[in-house]
Design an enzyme around this catalytic site. Structure first.
Site, PDB file in Angstrom:
ATOM      1  N   SER A 129      53.930  77.809  27.127  1.00 12.21           N
ATOM      2  CA  SER A 129      54.130  77.057  28.365  1.00 12.21           C
ATOM      3  C   SER A 129      54.524  77.982  29.508  1.00 12.21           C
ATOM      4  CB  SER A 129      55.232  76.005  28.160  1.00 12.21           C
ATOM      5  OG  SER A 129      55.639  75.441  29.389  1.00 12.21           O
ATOM      6  N   TYR A 154      63.442  73.218  26.228  1.00 10.11           N
ATOM      7  CA  TYR A 154      62.012  73.191  25.950  1.00 10.11           C
ATOM      8  C   TYR A 154      61.408  74.581  26.153  1.00 10.11           C
ATOM      9  CZ  TYR A 154      57.032  72.517  26.794  1.00 10.11           C
ATOM     10  OH  TYR A 154      55.659  72.641  26.767  1.00 10.11           O
TER      11      TYR A 154
END
Length: 330
Positions: A129, A154
């Protein structure tokens, strides 16, 4: 040729699997269909994939490492496309252990499955990501930049996945590629993403929540551009033990307020805006340098935001009108 796809009922997993099936390949996909967002949307994606004779679905949690390794060992696919994860930056503040389970233990399950395949495995491609870069003013973001200050749990799990993968590639000769996705959007997208939340609120006559008073930029990447790149990368057969990480984005950041204006145009609705402060874990901007991906795989995004949002808006109206629980203006 068989591909094993995790998170196959998810946004990117669905589109990637569909592309592989349309290319005449077999796909075995897994997903735990968790309720982070409406499982009915996930099931609808699976229903689309079930139309292809080469598709097989197994309901399986990534954290069930024995189950994952056993299934992969039985199928013996040549390719692993690992897109399953607990998504969402803000939700990681509420449910941190869900991220440890899916993104850390789950990723390790896939690495162990890749290890079990040995020389049978041609390529492991997995999702990282843009969040790994954290908050930074220097743009564009390059793969060579330090990624040591994640702004959310995350992001920390995704950076950990990269490090675990590098270790396994070195130890066991696994050929792997990690992809740092930048704000992927389009039809069949994720309901927790800003463009979806905005569209849903606007069509229901509700205000949209604009964080950091709109002073944000995102490198939006249309799903078709992502899928084309994934297909090229997945078909590659890197040297044993090679681990590479690439940015995959649009390389053309857009101001949040400009995105909202484009969405207003495509939906034919003027948004009521509720201006709010920055949310914990969020970052001000993202901007991908994709020159490395372009050099190695010929990647060049071709869909601009206006075109992509128009396609999403057309799909969303149809999806929204078919929902039994669709929002009402009443």
């Amino acid at each position: 040729m068989t591909s094993f796809v995790t998170g196959v009922a998810g946004f990117i997993g669905f589109h990637a699997a569909k592309a592989q099936l349309e290319a005449g390949e077999d796909v075995v996909g897994i997903d735990n269909l968790n309720p982070y967002y409406d499982p009915a949307l996930k099931q609808a994606r699976l229903d689309q994939l079930a139309r292809y004779s080469g598709f097989r679905f197994e309901a399986l949690d990534l954290a069930d490492h024995d189950g994952v390794v056993r299934l992969v060992s039985d199928i013996r696919p040549q390719r692993l496309l690992h897109l399953g994860a607990q998504a969402g930056v803000r939700y990681s503040l509420e449910a941190p252990f869900a991220y440890a389970r899916s993104n850390l233990v789950g990723h390790l399950s896939v690495l162990e499955a890749a290890r079990a395949l040995g020389d049978r495995l041609e390529h492991l491609v997995y999702a990282s990501s843009s969040s790994v870069y954290g908050e930074r003013s220097a743009v564009p973001f390059r793969e060579s930049d330090a990624a040591e200050a994640p702004a959310s749990l995350y992001a920390a799990t995704k950076r950990s996945d990269e490090l675990m993968s590098a270790s396994y590639c070195s130890l066991y000769g696994i050929p792997a590629t990690g992809l740092r996705f930048f704000t992927v959007y389009g039809p069949w997208g994720r309901p927790d993403m800003a463009y979806w939340l905005f569209a849903e609120a606007m069509l229901a006559g509700r205000p949209i929540k604009v964080f950091n008073n709109g002073d944000m930029e995102r490198d939006f990447t249309y799903i078709d551009d992502i899928v084309e790149a994934l297909s090229r990368i997945l078909a590659d057969t890197p040297a044993r033990g090679r681990h590479a990480v690439y940015n995959i984005g649009g390389s053309s950041p857009v101001r949040l307020m400009d995105m909202i204006h484009t969405l207003e145009t495509e939906l034919g609705v003027v948004a009521q805006k509720e201006m709010l402060p920055m949310q914990p874990g969020d970052v001000t901007r993202t901007y991908a340098d994709t020159s490395r991906l372009e050099a190695d795989y010929g990647y060049r995004p071709s869909v601009d935001l206006a075109t992509g949002l128009a396609k999403f808006a057309d799909w969303f109206r149809e999806w929204n009108s078919a929902r039994p629980d669709r929002p009402s203006n009443d």
